[in-house]
Design a protein around this motif. Structure first.
Motif, mmCIF file in Angstrom:
data_model
loop_
_atom_site.group_PDB
_atom_site.id
_atom_site.type_symbol
_atom_site.label_atom_id
_atom_site.label_comp_id
_atom_site.label_asym_id
_atom_site.label_seq_id
_atom_site.Cartn_x
_atom_site.Cartn_y
_atom_site.Cartn_z
ATOM 1 N N ALA A 189 -3.969 14.834 6.821
ATOM 2 C CA ALA A 189 -5.203 14.494 6.816
ATOM 3 C C ALA A 189 -5.806 13.866 7.667
ATOM 4 N N GLY A 190 -5.425 13.025 8.680
ATOM 5 C CA GLY A 190 -5.591 12.340 9.737
ATOM 6 C C GLY A 190 -6.409 10.817 9.441
ATOM 7 N N VAL A 191 -5.746 10.396 8.206
ATOM 8 C CA VAL A 191 -6.588 9.263 7.867
ATOM 9 C C VAL A 191 -5.479 8.260 8.134
ATOM 10 N N ALA A 192 -5.717 6.953 8.327
ATOM 11 C CA ALA A 192 -4.987 5.694 8.565
ATOM 12 C C ALA A 192 -4.533 4.921 7.314
ATOM 13 N N ILE A 193 -3.474 4.575 7.350
ATOM 14 C CA ILE A 193 -2.972 3.382 6.278
ATOM 15 C C ILE A 193 -3.162 2.028 6.790
ATOM 16 N N GLU A 194 -3.376 1.072 6.130
ATOM 17 C CA GLU A 194 -3.549 -0.344 6.392
ATOM 18 C C GLU A 194 -2.151 -1.056 6.344
ATOM 19 N N VAL A 195 -1.655 -2.076 7.009
ATOM 20 C CA VAL A 195 -0.809 -2.810 6.738
ATOM 21 C C VAL A 195 -1.535 -4.041 6.149
ATOM 22 N N ASN A 196 -1.684 -4.268 4.890
ATOM 23 C CA ASN A 196 -2.112 -5.285 4.089
ATOM 24 C C ASN A 196 -1.219 -6.361 3.908
ATOM 25 N N THR A 197 -1.639 -7.778 4.239
ATOM 26 C CA THR A 197 -0.864 -8.927 4.207
ATOM 27 C C THR A 197 -0.933 -9.658 2.795
ATOM 28 N N SER A 198 -2.032 -9.037 2.192
ATOM 29 C CA SER A 198 -2.070 -9.752 0.995
ATOM 30 C C SER A 198 -1.000 -9.692 -0.329
ATOM 31 N N GLY A 199 -0.162 -8.813 0.005
ATOM 32 C CA GLY A 199 0.820 -8.632 -0.938
ATOM 33 C C GLY A 199 1.725 -10.081 -1.236
ATOM 34 N N LYS A 200 1.777 -10.579 -0.081
ATOM 35 C CA LYS A 200 2.553 -12.059 -0.234
ATOM 36 C C LYS A 200 1.964 -13.005 -1.251
ATOM 37 N N THR A 201 0.451 -12.683 -1.599
ATOM 38 C CA THR A 201 -0.030 -13.579 -2.540
ATOM 39 C C THR A 201 0.343 -13.083 -3.859
ATOM 40 N N LYS A 202 1.176 -11.912 -4.278
ATOM 41 C CA LYS A 202 1.374 -11.512 -5.501
ATOM 42 C C LYS A 202 2.794 -11.760 -5.936
ATOM 43 N N ASP A 203 3.260 -10.983 -6.979
ATOM 44 C CA ASP A 203 4.659 -11.361 -7.435
ATOM 45 C C ASP A 203 5.641 -10.597 -6.582
ATOM 46 N N CYS A 204 5.270 -9.454 -6.067
ATOM 47 C CA CYS A 204 6.137 -8.658 -5.247
ATOM 48 C C CYS A 204 6.362 -9.390 -3.961
ATOM 49 N N GLY A 205 5.597 -10.334 -3.411
ATOM 50 C CA GLY A 205 5.727 -10.880 -1.890
ATOM 51 C C GLY A 205 5.637 -9.813 -0.916
ATOM 52 N N GLY A 206 5.514 -10.283 0.281
ATOM 53 C CA GLY A 206 5.738 -9.536 1.512
ATOM 54 C C GLY A 206 4.180 -8.601 1.641
ATOM 55 N N TRP A 207 4.337 -7.435 2.294
ATOM 56 C CA TRP A 207 3.052 -6.861 2.719
ATOM 57 C C TRP A 207 2.990 -5.614 1.724
ATOM 58 N N TYR A 208 1.912 -4.972 1.832
ATOM 59 C CA TYR A 208 1.569 -3.574 1.519
ATOM 60 C C TYR A 208 1.502 -2.705 2.888
ATOM 61 N N PRO A 209 2.052 -1.604 3.121
ATOM 62 C CA PRO A 209 3.348 -1.271 2.279
ATOM 63 C C PRO A 209 4.407 -1.559 2.615
ATOM 64 N N SER A 210 5.719 -1.249 2.019
ATOM 65 C CA SER A 210 6.893 -1.880 2.357
ATOM 66 C C SER A 210 7.357 -1.449 3.707
#
Length: 268
Positions: A189-210
């Motif tokens: 599809a030619g769309v981008a995905i983001e590295v989203n650093t807010s995952g660190k503020t949730k229970d999972c920790g780390g970034w979205y995506p893995s």
């Protein structure tokens, strides 16, 4: 060059500060581009503000756009301010949202799936009582919606594509080939995905995506962008340099951002 395409402010009902606070923070942190992308209203609802603590009111949307455009002019020469929005994706309302967004000069639109089978993906307890097959079905429905959002033509960026793990870290261990298939669709599809650093503020920790998903994204040639998903001004650009280092270790040598929906490249 540093940039951040995913930020919020008070209008969504669960972030702090006004738009200008985030712009000033971006300048202090040496960013060249700051994209404001607050949560879109629930345009399909007859209510002006269906969920006050989740997204802005429909009546506030023009004010939001106008404020960003005014600040873009005010800070010209100091930082590039980009007009964005983080849009929910509902297949049954796709054309409604398309018609609304076409009325405004967005630099980009982030498509985020926040609702699966009528429930918010961050709802605590939504996994309680589900057996293995039911958990697989929930995960696959999530990624089926992400695939549809990628193919819709509505979005330049797809937001936090494994955010369903936010308050359910076990989500990552639900085995299904759907993520691999989804990355293929996104690449096509030619769309981008983001590295989203807010995952660190949730229970999972780390970034979205893995890290694992990022490695597979590189394999399929998926474009990568960056968003802190800041809900307080202090998180603007959070871990941008570390994200670049991580992407470089995976094999990436560029990230993308969007101006007037035109893809721009930052090499590193």
């Amino acid at each position: 060059m540093k940039f951040d395409l995913h930020n919020h402010h008070y209008r969504c009902g669960h972030a702090e500060g006004n738009i200008e606070d985030y712009i000033k923070s971006a300048i202090d942190r040496g960013l060249s581009y700051i994209g404001i992308a607050d949560h879109s209203p629930y345009f399909y609802s007859e209510e002006d503000r269906l969920h006050p603590g989740v997204a802005m009111a429909k009546s506030e949307f023009p004010n939001y756009v106008n404020e960003v455009l005014e600040l873009k002019k005010k800070y010209e020469g100091k930082i590039h301010v980009l007009l964005g929005v983080e849009s929910d994706y509902f297949p049954e309302h796709e054309e409604l949202y398309r018609n609304v967004y076409n009325q405004y000069p967005f630099d980009y639109v982030i498509g985020s799936v926040h609702h699966v089978n009528g429930k918010n993906i961050f709802e605590r307890g939504r996994w309680d009582g589900l057996n293995e097959q039911e958990r697989i079905a929930e995960k696959e429905r999530y990624y089926q919606l992400i695939q549809k959002s990628a193919k819709s033509g509505l979005f330049q960026v797809l937001g936090h594509i494994d955010a369903m793990k936010g308050f359910y870290p076990e989500f990552t261990r639900i085995e299904t080939p759907i993520i691999e298939n989804t990355l293929k669709v996104i690449a096509e599809a030619g769309v981008a995905i983001e590295v989203n650093t807010s995952g660190k503020t949730k229970d999972c920790g780390g970034w979205y995506p893995s890290h694992e998903i990022l490695e597979r994204a590189f394999h399929y040639g998926v474009d990568i962008t960056f968003g802190s998903d800041a809900h307080v001004p202090e998180r603007i650009g959070d871990e941008f340099e570390l994200v670049q280092q991580t992407l470089k270790a995976i094999g990436y040598n560029e990230m993308v951002y969007y101006v007037e929906k035109e893809r721009k490249i930052v090499t590193f």
